[in-house]
Design an enzyme around this catalytic site. Sequence first.
Site: not given
Ligand code: PGA
Length: 244
Positions: A67, A136, A138, A143
Site C-alpha cells: 500500500d 482494527n 486491517h 479497513e
Molecule cells: P504497525 O502497523 O506494524 O506499525 O503496527 C501494522 C499495520 O497497520 O498493518
Amino acid sequence: MRIILAENFEEMSKKAAAIVRSQIILKPDCVLGLATGDTPTGMYQELIKMYENLEVDFSEVTIFNLDEYCSLNRKNAQSYYYYMHHNFFKYINVKKENTYIPNGTAPDIDEECRNYEGQIKNKGGIDLQVLGIGANGHIGFNEPDINFEAETHLVKLDKMTIEANSRFFSSKDEVPTTAISMGIKTIMQSKMLVLLANGETKANAIYKTVKGKICPEVPASIIQLHPNATMIIEKNAAKLLLGQ
Ligand code: PGA
C-alpha cells in the site's frame, strides 16, 4: 493456518526473515509482497544482515508493496516509498526496476490501481506476501467494512488507523485520509502469506483473526481460508489467543 509463537520481537523478526530467505533460495526470481509499519522493521534488519553475510541474493527478486498513502510525495519521510528505500532497498541488491510501490500522487488513482494490479499479474502473481495487522484487523489498508474489496483500490482510512499512524506525524491532521491498497483478492492470491504481529495492542485483532468468524469487519479473518498461511505472533500479541 500455521501459528508460530515468538518470545519477543527479535525472535518474530528472525523467523520471518528465515522464511523470506528460504523462499528466495527455493526460487531466486520470486515475487515478494512486502509491508511497512513498525512490525516488519526487525525482519528487514535481519534480511540486510543475511545479505551482507552472502546468505541471500535479491538480484532476481521482484518486490511489490502492499500500500501507499495518497497525497504524500515520495520524498516525504512518511511515504511508504521512502520507508522501503530507507529501511531496506538501499541496503540490498534488489534492482530498482524490480521494486513496485503504488504511486499515491498519480493524477488518476483508479488507473494507477488498475495498472498496479496488472503489473502483479504480469509478474505471475506474488509468491510470498508478508503482512502486518492493524489493531482494527486491517491487512494492507483493507479497513473493516461491510464487504471485502477485491483488487487494488482507493481506500478511505479508518479513524483508528489515522489515530494509530499519527505517531509517525507531528499531528493527527497531517495523516493522509486516503491510500492505495492491494485488495483482499490480490492478497489472498499470493501463494503463501506470512502475517507478523507484535505487542498487546494487536491481541484482540489476532484473537478475532484466528478464532472469530470470517467477516469483512475483521479483514484479516479471511486468512483462515488461505491454503498456505503462517502467522508469527509475539507472545503479547498472542495473549488472548492463549487465554491469558
Ligand atoms: P504497525 O502497523 O506494524 O506499525 O503496527 C501494522 C499495520 O497497520 O498493518
